[in-house]
Design an enzyme around this catalytic site. Sequence first.
Site, PDB file in Angstrom:
ATOM      1  CB  ALA A   1      -0.900  -0.014   1.230  1.00 34.34           C
TER       2      ALA A   1
ATOM      3  N   GLY B   1       0.644  -5.136   0.974  1.00 35.74           N
ATOM      4  CA  GLY B   1      -0.566  -5.187   0.151  1.00 35.74           C
ATOM      5  C   GLY B   1      -0.302  -5.793  -1.214  1.00 35.74           C
TER       6      GLY B   1
HETATM    7  C1  LIG Z   1      -4.214   2.400   0.165  1.00 35.31           C
HETATM    8  C2  LIG Z   1      -3.337   3.628   0.138  1.00 35.31           C
HETATM    9  C3  LIG Z   1      -3.962   4.801   0.803  1.00 35.31           C
HETATM   10  C4  LIG Z   1      -3.451   4.955   2.233  1.00 35.31           C
HETATM   11  C5  LIG Z   1      -4.486   5.463   3.137  1.00 35.31           C
HETATM   12  C6  LIG Z   1      -4.433   4.888   4.549  1.00 35.31           C
HETATM   13  C7  LIG Z   1      -3.738   3.564   4.661  1.00 35.31           C
HETATM   14  C8  LIG Z   1      -4.679   2.384   4.676  1.00 35.31           C
HETATM   15  C9  LIG Z   1      -3.999   1.126   4.228  1.00 35.31           C
HETATM   16  C10 LIG Z   1      -4.990   0.018   4.024  1.00 35.31           C
HETATM   17  C11 LIG Z   1      -4.470  -1.359   4.341  1.00 35.31           C
HETATM   18  C12 LIG Z   1      -3.074  -1.619   3.835  1.00 35.31           C
HETATM   19  C13 LIG Z   1      -2.775  -3.047   3.861  1.00 35.31           C
HETATM   20  C14 LIG Z   1      -1.334  -3.444   3.632  1.00 35.31           C
HETATM   21  O1  LIG Z   1      -1.186  -4.697   4.277  1.00 35.31           O
HETATM   22  C15 LIG Z   1      -0.337  -2.469   4.243  1.00 35.31           C
HETATM   23  C16 LIG Z   1       0.914  -2.290   3.451  1.00 35.31           C
HETATM   24  O2  LIG Z   1       1.079  -2.750   2.352  1.00 35.31           O
HETATM   25  S1  LIG Z   1       2.103  -1.333   4.225  1.00 35.31           S
HETATM   26  C17 LIG Z   1       3.448  -1.284   3.025  1.00 35.31           C
HETATM   27  C18 LIG Z   1       4.179  -2.592   2.935  1.00 35.31           C
HETATM   28  N1  LIG Z   1       5.330  -2.478   2.066  1.00 35.31           N
HETATM   29  C19 LIG Z   1       6.547  -2.109   2.512  1.00 35.31           C
HETATM   30  O3  LIG Z   1       6.745  -1.864   3.676  1.00 35.31           O
HETATM   31  C20 LIG Z   1       7.664  -2.007   1.485  1.00 35.31           C
HETATM   32  C21 LIG Z   1       8.191  -0.586   1.428  1.00 35.31           C
HETATM   33  N2  LIG Z   1       9.286  -0.461   0.460  1.00 35.31           N
HETATM   34  C22 LIG Z   1      10.547  -0.897   0.743  1.00 35.31           C
HETATM   35  O4  LIG Z   1      10.829  -1.498   1.746  1.00 35.31           O
HETATM   36  C23 LIG Z   1      11.594  -0.614  -0.302  1.00 35.31           C
HETATM   37  O5  LIG Z   1      11.087   0.399  -1.164  1.00 35.31           O
HETATM   38  C24 LIG Z   1      11.945  -1.854  -1.161  1.00 35.31           C
HETATM   39  C25 LIG Z   1      10.696  -2.463  -1.760  1.00 35.31           C
HETATM   40  C26 LIG Z   1      12.696  -2.872  -0.298  1.00 35.31           C
HETATM   41  C27 LIG Z   1      12.862  -1.390  -2.305  1.00 35.31           C
HETATM   42  O6  LIG Z   1      13.952  -0.664  -1.760  1.00 35.31           O
HETATM   43  P1  LIG Z   1      14.888   0.159  -2.724  1.00 35.31           P
HETATM   44  O7  LIG Z   1      15.303  -0.717  -3.867  1.00 35.31           O
HETATM   45  O8  LIG Z   1      15.903   0.794  -1.885  1.00 35.31           O
HETATM   46  O9  LIG Z   1      13.945   1.271  -3.372  1.00 35.31           O
HETATM   47  P2  LIG Z   1      13.338   2.553  -2.620  1.00 35.31           P
HETATM   48  O10 LIG Z   1      12.987   2.225  -1.222  1.00 35.31           O
HETATM   49  O11 LIG Z   1      14.199   3.725  -2.884  1.00 35.31           O
HETATM   50  O12 LIG Z   1      11.946   2.720  -3.412  1.00 35.31           O
HETATM   51  C28 LIG Z   1      11.892   3.315  -4.709  1.00 35.31           C
HETATM   52  C29 LIG Z   1      10.820   4.363  -4.648  1.00 35.31           C
HETATM   53  O13 LIG Z   1       9.560   3.697  -4.428  1.00 35.31           O
HETATM   54  C30 LIG Z   1       8.967   4.204  -3.253  1.00 35.31           C
HETATM   55  N3  LIG Z   1       8.219   3.150  -2.565  1.00 35.31           N
HETATM   56  C31 LIG Z   1       8.618   1.892  -2.341  1.00 35.31           C
HETATM   57  N4  LIG Z   1       7.672   1.206  -1.668  1.00 35.31           N
HETATM   58  C32 LIG Z   1       6.642   2.077  -1.454  1.00 35.31           C
HETATM   59  C33 LIG Z   1       5.364   1.986  -0.808  1.00 35.31           C
HETATM   60  N5  LIG Z   1       4.916   0.841  -0.288  1.00 35.31           N
HETATM   61  N6  LIG Z   1       4.576   3.086  -0.752  1.00 35.31           N
HETATM   62  C34 LIG Z   1       4.994   4.238  -1.327  1.00 35.31           C
HETATM   63  N7  LIG Z   1       6.191   4.410  -1.974  1.00 35.31           N
HETATM   64  C35 LIG Z   1       6.994   3.319  -2.019  1.00 35.31           C
HETATM   65  C36 LIG Z   1      10.104   4.719  -2.423  1.00 35.31           C
HETATM   66  O14 LIG Z   1       9.638   5.657  -1.489  1.00 35.31           O
HETATM   67  C37 LIG Z   1      10.980   5.324  -3.481  1.00 35.31           C
HETATM   68  O15 LIG Z   1      10.427   6.558  -3.875  1.00 35.31           O
HETATM   69  P3  LIG Z   1      11.367   7.854  -4.007  1.00 35.31           P
HETATM   70  O16 LIG Z   1      12.029   8.012  -2.680  1.00 35.31           O
HETATM   71  O17 LIG Z   1      12.347   7.508  -5.100  1.00 35.31           O
HETATM   72  O18 LIG Z   1      10.437   8.981  -4.341  1.00 35.31           O
END
Ligand SMILES: CCCCCCCCCCCCC[C@H](O)CC(=O)SCCNC(=O)CCNC(=O)[C@H](O)C(C)(C)COP(=O)(O)OP(=O)(O)OC[C@H]1O[C@@H](n2cnc3c(N)ncnc32)[C@H](O)[C@@H]1OP(=O)(O)O
Length: 268
Positions: free
Chosen positions: A73, A118
């Site tokens: 997400a 997500g």
């Molecule tokens: C529904 C959305 C609306 C929200 C309203 C309220 C929330 C309600 C939510 C409902 C229920 C959600 C259910 C779900 O179970 C919850 C989730 O999914 S929480 C998120 C879980 N995912 C993560 O924690 C992964 C996060 N990402 C990372 O750990 C790393 O990005 C990576 C995948 C290991 C890759 O690492 P790197 O190769 O170093 O790359 P970067 O980190 O630099 O990422 C590149 C670029 O992408 C952006 N980005 C990556 N993941 C996300 C993300 N999940 N959300 C937003 N943006 C993301 C990252 O910020 C970088 O952007 P930049 O900095 O270059 O602008």
Amino acid sequence: MTAPESETAPEVRLDVDGDVAVVTIDRPRALNALSGDVLEALDAAFVQITDAAASVRGVLLVGEGGRAFVAGADISAMQGRGPEEGERMARLGHRVAERIEACPAPVIACVDGFALGGGLELALACDLIYATDASAFGQPEVRLGLIPGFGGTVRLPRVVGPARARELIYTGRRIDTEEAVRAGLVARRFPDRDALLAGARETIALIAQNSPVAVADAKHVLVAAAGRPTGEAVELEIDGFMHSFGTDDMREGVTAFLEKRTPGFSRG
Ligand SMILES: CCCCCCCCCCCCC[C@H](O)CC(=O)SCCNC(=O)CCNC(=O)[C@H](O)C(C)(C)COP(=O)(O)OP(=O)(O)OC[C@H]1O[C@@H](n2cnc3c(N)ncnc32)[C@H](O)[C@@H]1OP(=O)(O)O
């Protein structure tokens, strides 16, 4: 057909190519993170596919960009949001998962890269997960102070078992494709994206040789019975079998076998 456009370029595309529908999440700068707009567009895409069920025999769900299927997400949209907004978006995510499960055509999550949070939950709502060797899977929500909110606590235990699901959810650790195959999460692995998409299309071509009514009935029972006590699940199967036993496709399938010819099934 394309899904309704968002304000900018469509972040979700729906393309139908013969028997195959391809739903593409195209938000690579955020590793295809699920925003509210993306979820709404996914919902609309699967409604369109379900309405056009007769022509579509299988669906590929893919993430653009070569680094992620879906990295979760949209974390950037979470700041400053309260429980009410969280519930609203969680329910939106569950609605998308239920649309995928209600789609009469099997859906294959084609994972090339990260399927996290997500993103893994979206893949778990699909019928099959196919992945490249360069993929990674996990439920890292606890590292954000969250729990899975799109069905991970429900569907992941069913696929990998309760113990491994608890370990993955409590640790938030990622697993690679090899471990995901061993865990039963990934059905088939491929060396690269082209092989993955070709393999998924081959699977749909095999499915397309079979009765669309029977395949849809089987999916309906498999989804409805999942997690149910055996007695209830058996009754659901009996209902589904009774339905399939009375169809034109069943009569055609049985007759074709006895006449030693290829059946000509309905178009769904
Ligand atoms: C529904 C959305 C609306 C929200 C309203 C309220 C929330 C309600 C939510 C409902 C229920 C959600 C259910 C779900 O179970 C919850 C989730 O999914 S929480 C998120 C879980 N995912 C993560 O924690 C992964 C996060 N990402 C990372 O750990 C790393 O990005 C990576 C995948 C290991 C890759 O690492 P790197 O190769 O170093 O790359 P970067 O980190 O630099 O990422 C590149 C670029 O992408 C952006 N980005 C990556 N993941 C996300 C993300 N999940 N959300 C937003 N943006 C993301 C990252 O910020 C970088 O952007 P930049 O900095 O270059 O602008």
